[in-house]
Scaffold this active site. Structure first.
Site, PDB file in Angstrom:
ATOM      1  N   ARG A   1       0.810  -1.215   0.000  1.00 31.11           N
ATOM      2  CA  ARG A   1       0.000   0.000   0.000  1.00 31.11           C
ATOM      3  C   ARG A   1       0.846   1.267   0.000  1.00 31.11           C
ATOM      4  NH1 ARG A   1      -2.506  -3.370   3.811  1.00 31.11           N
ATOM      5  NH2 ARG A   1      -4.577  -4.091   3.193  1.00 31.11           N
TER       6      ARG A   1
ATOM      7  N   HIS B   1       4.425 -11.357  -5.146  1.00 28.56           N
ATOM      8  CA  HIS B   1       3.356 -10.619  -5.833  1.00 28.56           C
ATOM      9  C   HIS B   1       3.676  -9.137  -5.812  1.00 28.56           C
ATOM     10  CE1 HIS B   1      -0.493  -9.317  -7.297  1.00 28.56           C
ATOM     11  NE2 HIS B   1      -0.958 -10.547  -7.329  1.00 28.56           N
TER      12      HIS B   1
ATOM     13  N   TYR C   1      -0.067  -3.598  -5.740  1.00 24.41           N
ATOM     14  CA  TYR C   1      -1.215  -3.217  -6.563  1.00 24.41           C
ATOM     15  C   TYR C   1      -1.141  -1.767  -7.026  1.00 24.41           C
ATOM     16  CZ  TYR C   1      -3.414  -7.573  -5.010  1.00 24.41           C
ATOM     17  OH  TYR C   1      -3.705  -8.897  -4.755  1.00 24.41           O
TER      18      TYR C   1
ATOM     19  N   HIS D   1       0.397  -7.604 -12.182  1.00 18.78           N
ATOM     20  CA  HIS D   1      -0.745  -7.176 -12.980  1.00 18.78           C
ATOM     21  C   HIS D   1      -0.196  -6.235 -14.052  1.00 18.78           C
ATOM     22  CE1 HIS D   1      -4.053  -7.926  -9.729  1.00 18.78           C
ATOM     23  NE2 HIS D   1      -3.204  -8.922  -9.818  1.00 18.78           N
TER      24      HIS D   1
ATOM     25  N   GLU E   1      -0.013 -11.610 -14.900  1.00 21.39           N
ATOM     26  CA  GLU E   1      -1.234 -12.243 -14.400  1.00 21.39           C
ATOM     27  C   GLU E   1      -2.423 -11.931 -15.299  1.00 21.39           C
ATOM     28  OE1 GLU E   1      -4.093 -12.350 -10.422  1.00 21.39           O
ATOM     29  OE2 GLU E   1      -2.065 -11.534 -10.297  1.00 21.39           O
TER      30      GLU E   1
ATOM     31  N   ASP F   1      -5.203 -16.644 -13.232  1.00 19.69           N
ATOM     32  CA  ASP F   1      -6.117 -16.520 -12.101  1.00 19.69           C
ATOM     33  C   ASP F   1      -7.482 -17.032 -12.543  1.00 19.69           C
ATOM     34  OD1 ASP F   1      -8.204 -15.241 -10.371  1.00 19.69           O
ATOM     35  OD2 ASP F   1      -6.443 -14.418  -9.365  1.00 19.69           O
TER      36      ASP F   1
ATOM     37  N   HIS G   1     -10.278 -14.486 -12.411  1.00 16.50           N
ATOM     38  CA  HIS G   1     -10.116 -13.428 -13.405  1.00 16.50           C
ATOM     39  C   HIS G   1     -10.498 -13.879 -14.814  1.00 16.50           C
ATOM     40  CE1 HIS G   1      -6.934 -11.253 -10.695  1.00 16.50           C
ATOM     41  NE2 HIS G   1      -8.136 -11.298 -10.158  1.00 16.50           N
TER      42      HIS G   1
ATOM     43  N   HIS H   1      -3.483 -18.926  -9.777  1.00 21.56           N
ATOM     44  CA  HIS H   1      -4.196 -18.392  -8.625  1.00 21.56           C
ATOM     45  C   HIS H   1      -5.554 -19.080  -8.604  1.00 21.56           C
ATOM     46  CE1 HIS H   1      -1.815 -14.337  -8.297  1.00 21.56           C
ATOM     47  NE2 HIS H   1      -1.172 -15.373  -7.791  1.00 21.56           N
TER      48      HIS H   1
ATOM     49  N   ASP I   1     -13.735  -8.137 -10.651  1.00 25.39           N
ATOM     50  CA  ASP I   1     -12.747  -8.925  -9.910  1.00 25.39           C
ATOM     51  C   ASP I   1     -13.184  -9.057  -8.446  1.00 25.39           C
ATOM     52  OD1 ASP I   1     -10.553 -10.073  -8.745  1.00 25.39           O
ATOM     53  OD2 ASP I   1      -9.148  -8.474  -9.224  1.00 25.39           O
TER      54      ASP I   1
ATOM     55  N   HIS J   1     -13.134 -12.178  -5.607  1.00 28.97           N
ATOM     56  CA  HIS J   1     -12.809 -13.558  -5.282  1.00 28.97           C
ATOM     57  C   HIS J   1     -13.800 -14.141  -4.273  1.00 28.97           C
ATOM     58  CE1 HIS J   1      -8.280 -13.051  -6.451  1.00 28.97           C
ATOM     59  NE2 HIS J   1      -9.102 -12.565  -7.363  1.00 28.97           N
TER      60      HIS J   1
ATOM     61  N   GLU K   1      -6.032 -17.283  -3.205  1.00 30.88           N
ATOM     62  CA  GLU K   1      -6.191 -15.869  -2.860  1.00 30.88           C
ATOM     63  C   GLU K   1      -7.629 -15.625  -2.396  1.00 30.88           C
ATOM     64  OE1 GLU K   1      -3.079 -13.338  -5.520  1.00 30.88           O
ATOM     65  OE2 GLU K   1      -4.999 -13.821  -6.449  1.00 30.88           O
TER      66      GLU K   1
END
Length: 281
Positions: A36, A66, A69, A105, A140, A174, A177, A211, A224, A226, A256
């Site tokens: 973040r 990973h 984001y 991503h 991804e 994924d 996704h 994923h 998106d 999950h 995930e």
């Protein structure tokens, strides 16, 4: 199968490995730093050694890093400069920790062709200058929400064709996704058609990680969200197609799914892991 989960690095990266061992996992995924924030303290030698010692003691691996984001390699201006610096930093951390795969991503842009070309060019430049010749960068598959790139197999194929050297790049698929993007996998026939299309456009040999997630939203909605294994729109039978595909048997499967305690107090990771094990033939 090689089953793992995305685990917390709170208190040190080595804690993710220890949690993986507690859960009985063969592999795991983690962020390389606080995802973040743009800035992060350098990894200390002691932290690196703790991670390597935990790898030896837990025998959990491969490890899938990973990307944050925040990163958008299809962006511009200050956002792009920060994104490039972040990828360089995170790949450096992968090298320090001996992480096998780095999942990214691709990026977000309304200019599809220009965005795809820019991502491939920047990744080529970053990898060439990284000094780390072991970590493989995995693009991804995305759900295609908003202007997210990488939701179609054609878009992924275009980036992989341009990113060099080819052996440093692959794909992380994924399940949520691709379903959200419109690729059906709920029946055996639908699954085989989707995987045949993946093989035609990209090549199954480029698939290096999965994923494993169910989807809260319906097929092709480009959202998106999950869901726990077997409780979403894909369902247990659809996810079992991936779990029992012998072509994918050597790949790390990373959960995930939502975290936290269930209403009856059980850990959601433990529940999803047991569900996946139960679906394996």
């Amino acid at each position: 199968m090689l089953l793992g989960s995305h685990l917390s690095i709170a208190g040190g990266h080595h804690h993710a490995l220890e949690r993986g061992r507690e859960l009985g996992l063969e592999c795991m995924a983690m962020f390389l730093r606080n995802q973040r924030a743009w800035r992060a303290a350098e990894l200390k030698a002691a932290a690196i050694e703790k991670f390597h010692r935990a790898r030896r003691e837990t025998n959990v691996g491969p490890v899938v890093g990973h990307a944050s984001y925040l990163i958008n390699l299809a962006g511009s201006g200050e956002l792009l400069a920060k994104s490039v610096a972040a990828v360089v930093d995170e790949l450096t951390r992968c090298g320090q920790l001996g992480v096998e795969y780095y999942v990214l991503h691709p990026g977000t842009s309304a200019d599809v062709a220009g965005g795809l070309a820019q991502i491939a060019r920047l990744l080529t430049e970053i990898v060439a200058g990284s000094g780390d010749a072991t970590t493989m960068v995995l693009l991804e598959t995305t759900a295609g929400q908003g202007s997210n790139l990488g939701w179609s197999f054609e878009q992924l194929a275009a980036m992989l064709a341009a990113a060099k050297p080819a052996e440093r790049f692959g794909v992380c698929l994924d399940t949520c996704h691709i379903f959200a993007a419109g690729y059906d996998v709920r029946t055996s026939d639908a699954y085989e058609r989707t995987m045949a299309e993946f093989d035609r456009q990209i090549g199954l040999e480029r698939l290096r990680a999965v994923h494993l997630n169910d989807s809260k939203r319906e097929l092709g909605r480009r959202v998106d969200r999950h869901e726990h294994i077997g409780l979403g729109q894909i369902g247990a039978a659809g996810l079992a197609n991936f779990i029992n595909d012998p072509r994918l048997a050597a790949l790390p499967f990373i959960l995930e799914t939502p975290k936290g305690p269930s209403p009856d107090g059980r850990d959601f990771d433990e529940i999803n892991i047991a569900t996946v094990r139960g679906l394996a033939k």
